[in-house]
Design an enzyme around this catalytic site. Sequence first.
Site, short mmCIF file in Angstrom:
data_model
loop_
_atom_site.label_atom_id
_atom_site.label_comp_id
_atom_site.label_asym_id
_atom_site.label_seq_id
_atom_site.Cartn_x
_atom_site.Cartn_y
_atom_site.Cartn_z
N GLU A 96 41.09 78.64 -55.01
CA GLU A 96 42.15 78.13 -55.89
C GLU A 96 42.80 76.87 -55.32
OE1 GLU A 96 46.30 79.85 -57.92
OE2 GLU A 96 45.25 81.01 -56.39
N LYS A 98 45.90 77.03 -65.21
CA LYS A 98 46.50 78.36 -65.07
C LYS A 98 47.64 78.50 -66.07
CE LYS A 98 48.19 81.47 -61.43
NZ LYS A 98 48.48 81.59 -59.98
N CYS A 109 43.69 83.65 -59.61
CA CYS A 109 44.65 84.51 -58.94
C CYS A 109 45.20 85.59 -59.87
CB CYS A 109 45.76 83.63 -58.36
SG CYS A 109 46.69 84.39 -56.99
#
Length: 361
Positions: free
Chosen positions: A47, A129, A163
């Site tokens: 990430e 995200k 995540c």
Amino acid sequence: MAQDRIIRAAAVQIAPDLGQAQKTLSRVLDAIDEAAGKGAEIVVFPETLVPWYPYFSFIAPPMTAGAEHLRLYQQAVEVPGPITRAVADSARRHGMVVVLGVNERDHGSLFNTQLVFDADGELVLKRRKITPTYHERMIWGQGDASGLKAVDTAVGRVAALACWEHYNPLARYALMAQHEEIHCSQFPGSLVGQIFADQMEVTIRHHALESGCFVINATGWLREDQIESITADPDLQRGLRGGCHTAIISPEGRHLAPPITEGEGILIADLDMKLIAKRKRMMDSVGHYARPELLSLLINDRPAEYCRQQAPYEQTGQRQTAAPQQALPQQITAPWQASGQSFTSDTTGGRHEPEQPATDY
């Protein structure tokens, strides 16, 4: 579908350079070369690896984090830009699918962005995200659902989440409904401690089982000298250790190779794509095991609009005034289906068709 193939996959656990994006890029390109030398056809990185994950934001209060935040702005990645072109060139040269996490700068905002480069170097997916987690909300803006896509690549249908997006079951279902075959998950690593790694393993194995896909998970790594450069406080340093679990999981929820939990390395495993059908013949959660007439998902997958035209003007006497805007209905799961169409309902129980098309799974 790639159901009769065996795909060699690589997951990279790697430390960024905490000083310059170009140095982190050099590490990425070296890792792509190494993975190619091992025969990998797809490689996944952690990430926001480029330039680095904002570890400082986890342990520093906002009042003291401004300088580091600005430094991240200065080193962040433009898409497209020189960094993405270098990665695309490497993917093309090796004929490899590359999945890379970056801090993307878009004018005055930063985003946690996942990039998928196909084996010909084309950038086939850029997604952000949708909800930064906890401390990350001081760093990144929010993404939209336009990137919640599974895309066709040289190795099959590939999708990605970052995540704790894996704790959003609707986001995962959106990708499952598009029949992802290889799910690429990215975590920062070197964060929170062993409990983070334990939770991560449960999460990725569960998603592999539920989606009936392979999961390639990559986490970052911080060396001790890097941890000390972020904070000299031993108590805070504890929050920058552990949490690493680079792994490759089969559709049956099994590890295909022992995971990497410490240090840097490249995990290699062969993905027998026939295992997808083996799993889904028993449990296809977006097919024969689904009940769409009872439970379904409505997605607003239009790109976010920061500026759009106001309602048409109407003439009222000598003055032009904007036509009053009607309140948008609250979108909820509709209790009916009509001709295969989904509807929304408002708080008064009235029925409304969406103003613009939305994706219905």
